[in-house]
Enzyme design. Structure first.
Site, PDB file in Angstrom:
ATOM      1  N   ASP A 172       4.302  19.481   6.045  1.00 13.51           N
ATOM      2  CA  ASP A 172       4.440  18.626   5.853  1.00 13.51           C
ATOM      3  C   ASP A 172       5.364  17.326   5.956  1.00 13.51           C
ATOM      4  OD1 ASP A 172       2.151  17.054   2.508  1.00 13.51           O
ATOM      5  OD2 ASP A 172       2.640  15.922   4.584  1.00 13.51           O
ATOM      6  N   GLU A 179      -0.144   8.926  -3.033  1.00 13.95           N
ATOM      7  CA  GLU A 179       1.224   9.755  -3.681  1.00 13.95           C
ATOM      8  C   GLU A 179       2.043   9.530  -3.883  1.00 13.95           C
ATOM      9  OE1 GLU A 179       0.920  10.450   1.266  1.00 13.95           O
ATOM     10  OE2 GLU A 179       2.454  12.069   0.152  1.00 13.95           O
TER      11      GLU A 179
HETATM   12  C1  GLC Z   1       1.181  12.679   3.697  1.00 12.24           C
HETATM   13  C2  GLC Z   1       0.690  14.010   2.300  1.00 12.24           C
HETATM   14  C3  GLC Z   1      -0.431  14.580   3.305  1.00 12.24           C
HETATM   15  C4  GLC Z   1      -0.485  14.077   4.568  1.00 12.24           C
HETATM   16  C5  GLC Z   1       0.323  14.464   6.024  1.00 12.24           C
HETATM   17  C6  GLC Z   1       0.600  13.223   7.035  1.00 12.24           C
HETATM   18  O1  GLC Z   1       3.008  13.266   3.780  1.00 12.24           O
HETATM   19  O2  GLC Z   1       1.336  14.559   1.596  1.00 12.24           O
HETATM   20  O3  GLC Z   1      -0.828  14.787   3.033  1.00 12.24           O
HETATM   21  O4  GLC Z   1      -1.689  14.939   5.258  1.00 12.24           O
HETATM   22  O5  GLC Z   1       1.343  13.778   5.395  1.00 12.24           O
HETATM   23  O6  GLC Z   1      -0.119  11.978   7.064  1.00 12.24           O
END
Ligand code: GLC
Length: 674
Positions: A338, A534
């Site tokens: 991530d 988030e």
């Molecule tokens: C974010 C998220 C993830 C996402 C990634 C790219 O922090 O946790 O779900 O796909 O970054 O944007």
């Protein structure tokens, strides 16, 4: 066996069935019927004892493997590590993609071509072509096409003018797996319209605590429903990965993101191994059974007492990323980390984490620090901290997926979907999804549906607010930096009501001040949370789960207007189930609409009878999470001691049910105690 088959998965409440499952499992174990190859549509709910072997419909073949091997044999170490690197479009140019042999780019929420929020589809396609051409012009003996990933999590929500579907919490309430597959397919086409080939979806969290800021990204707290939806969504999004108009999916976040203590984002999951295997893993079994070829690692940690782990971050957890996923479940695709997720592993940083790569991460999402990452990781291999076999395995997996997708065959703009979105079709599908995803929780004296030719007063902070209607991950990451003008094709509920019953029958006042309720046949209060994504969406303990503790004006406005002979119908937009006894008491009817997206006509379709005075559409939505009965419910909001939810999962009224709800107790706590 026939008896056992009876347990075909119904829209059951997971908890209520656990006892039956235990009996079935004992019987099954005794007769050896346990279905260990957990396919996506479980015929019986079994208590798995270990990570199940999954038979993916998308498998590699000898010819592909031979091709991969020969390409890898011609690659330098820097070319291999470049292929494992995913940079963000704000921090890399096509020229650098060529120079550093980059394998992937992404755009985070709130990043668009030339940072133009209103970029056109052609702008997106042109940039995608630019990255693609650059990747194919490297000095490698065998150039490898780049792949671009995007958070298309409820339609292609980043793109100006795109249709935005209900967030997953609403789709869970729709209880329609086929619909989820249709939305997956529509999302794939909308992603291809931008020239992009990879969607970071679906989220397969089995959310336990509604305090989590990402609760709305989860379909349900029922792991079997999540498994079935993971299967259907990936089937829709990927197909067999060979057809134009499909894209690579990303089952995320692997695993246990929805089970952290107090719902803290990126926090600690204290599940037992059996809980991880039988609850948090289910969504992935579904997606893997449908052939998902990418898995995104999760930020949270897992305090695996069985391994004596001290809450290790899963980006560095070999048992889950390699032993469980790749060895036991048989996953042949690739794992992506991530956003700067590797930095959360002990001793690591954004640009350096041999532990994570050795644990099983194959592609590293290193948005900004990708140059340093390449240098550091090259040194790690040269100095023996990462074996070349691990690098070769990671690159093999990435190439395998790119070959399965036929990325060498056409450049982004050659897709027949490039630059084109069938907006009318998407809006129709989204409107249908909205109708199925909203839940009628109260309808005293059958006040709904309303007559279509009477005067109504519309109030509330969300009546004409597309941002509150779509939530986070909408045009931008947080979704709270937008105005209605950023959603040119969207329909607010106010606009939908006006279209439904005629402008002349609708008075709008955001707070209803100075308006006489007696002048109207009904008051429709459309209220909601403001958008979040988030961690910013976490409701950190000891905050209460009550809506009004954060949005007091809305209840005050409703209280001022109610009880004067005009019925109040409240519609709530929220990313989670909330404590709303005060709102429910003040309303004659109450609709939980979650985050419906751009097509609010799906709600007005339900609120009003047709022009002929007959019911045109009826509610069918049923909660996929329990609804709190007080401001400080237990962590999972399930029955506990003498606590029980106000409404259980699977609750939802329709117009044939004449259910009246009496006055509910009020809980004014501003903080919760453990
Ligand atoms: C974010 C998220 C993830 C996402 C990634 C790219 O922090 O946790 O779900 O796909 O970054 O944007």
């Amino acid at each position: 066996m026939a008896k056992l088959q009876e347990m075909t998965r119904k829209k059951s409440n997971y908890k209520n069935n656990i006892a039956k499952i235990a009996v079935i499992s004992l019987l099954a174990l005794q007769f050896g019927f346990i279905n260990q190859s957990a396919n996506a549509k479980p015929t019986i709910q079994t208590q798995l004892k270990d990570w199940p072997k999954i038979n993916s419909p998308i498998k590699s073949d000898a010819a592909t493997e031979a091709k991969i091997k020969s390409i890898i044999s011609t690659m330098t170490l820097r070319q291999k590590i470049g292929q494992m690197t995913q940079a963000e479009i704000r921090y890399i140019t096509p020229k650098e993609v060529q120079e550093y042999y980059i394998g992937s780019v992404l755009n985070g929420g709130g990043a668009w071509p030339a940072m133009n929020k209103h970029a056109s589809l052609d702008d997106w396609v042109a940039l995608s072509d630019a990255f693609y051409d650059a990747s194919m012009k490297t000095d490698m003996k065998n150039p490898i096409p780049i792949i671009w990933g995007i958070d298309a999590v409820h339609g292609n929500n980043n793109v100006y003018g795109a249709t935005i579907f209900p967030h997953n919490i609403g789709l869970g309430a729709a209880h329609d797996a086929k619909l989820v597959g249709e939305i997956g397919a529509a999302t794939a086409r909308a992603v291809r319209a931008t020239g992009i080939q990879w969607a970071f979806a679906p989220t397969l969290a089995v959310v336990q605590n509604q305090r989590w800021g990402r609760s709305y990204e989860s379909f349900s707290n029922d792991p079997y429903q999540v498994r079935e939806y993971g299967y259907e969504y990936i089937k829709g999004l990927q197909g067999d990965l060979k057809q134009d108009g499909t894209v690579l999916g990303s089952a995320k976040h692997y695993m246990g993101d929805g089970g952290t203590k107090d719902g803290i984002n990126e926090g600690q999951n204290y599940s037992s191994r059996l809980e991880m295997i039988n609850k948090h893993g289910q969504g992935f079994y579904g997606a893997l059974s449908a052939g998902v070829q990418n898995i995104m690692a999760t930020y949270n940690s897992w305090d695996n007492s069985a391994l004596g782990d001290t809450a290790g971050k899963i980006h560095g957890n070999h048992e889950l990323l390699t032993e469980a996923l790749k060895q036991k479940m048989g996953f042949e695709g690739f794992v992506v980390s991530d956003w700067n997720g590797i930095a959360q592993v002990k001793g690591c940083a954004n640009d350096h984490c041999p532990q994570s790569i050795n644990a099983g991460v194959d592609m590293v999402m290193v948005p900004e620090d990708w140059k340093a990452f390449i240098d550091n990781t090259t040194k790690d291999v040269e100095e023996g901290r990462i074996p070349m076999s691990r690098i070769d395995d990671a690159v093999t997996r990435i190439l395998r997926v790119k070959m399965q997708m036929g990325l060498w065959d056409i450049k982004p703009s050659q897709s027949k979907y490039a630059g084109k979105i069938d907006t009318a079709a998407d809006q129709e599908l989204a409107r249908r999804a909205v109708r199925k995803s909203v839940v009628l929780l109260k309808n005293n004296n059958s006040v709904l549906p309303l007559a279509p030719n009477k005067k109504v007063l519309v109030i509330g902070n969300s009546a004409d607010n597309i941002s509150n209607q779509t939530g986070g991950w909408s045009v931008t990451w947080q979704g709270n930096e937008n105005t209605n003008e950023d959603f040119p094709n969207a329909t607010s509920l106010l606009k939908a009501i006006k279209a439904q019953i005629g402008e002349g029958n609708v008075t709008y006042s955001i707070d209803g001040k100075g308006v006489n309720p007696k002048d109207y046949s009904a008051i429709i209060a459309i209220v909601g949370e403001t958008p979040y994504a988030e961690t910013k969406g976490d409701l950190r303990f000891p905050a209460p789960l009550s809506y009004s503790s954060r949005f007091g004006d809305e209840i005050a406005n409703i209280e001022r207007l109610k009880g004067q002979g005009t019925p109040v119908i409240s519609v709530l937009y929220s990313g989670r189930t909330l404590y709303t006894n005060d709102l429910i008491n003040a309303s004659d009817a109450f609709v939980a609409a979650f985050l419906p997206g751009t097509e609010a006509q799906g709600i007005s379709d339900l609120l009003f009878k047709g022009k002929d005075g007959k019911i045109k559409y009826d509610f069918s939505g049923k909660l996929s999470f329990p609804w709190p009965s007080d401001a400080c419910p237990p962590a999972t909001n399930e029955p506990y001691g003498n606590y029980k939810p106000l409404f259980n999962a699977n609750y939802g009224l329709n117009y044939s049910q004449k259910t009246n709800i009496g006055k509910l107790k009020l809980d004014k706590r501003e903080t919760c105690q453990k």
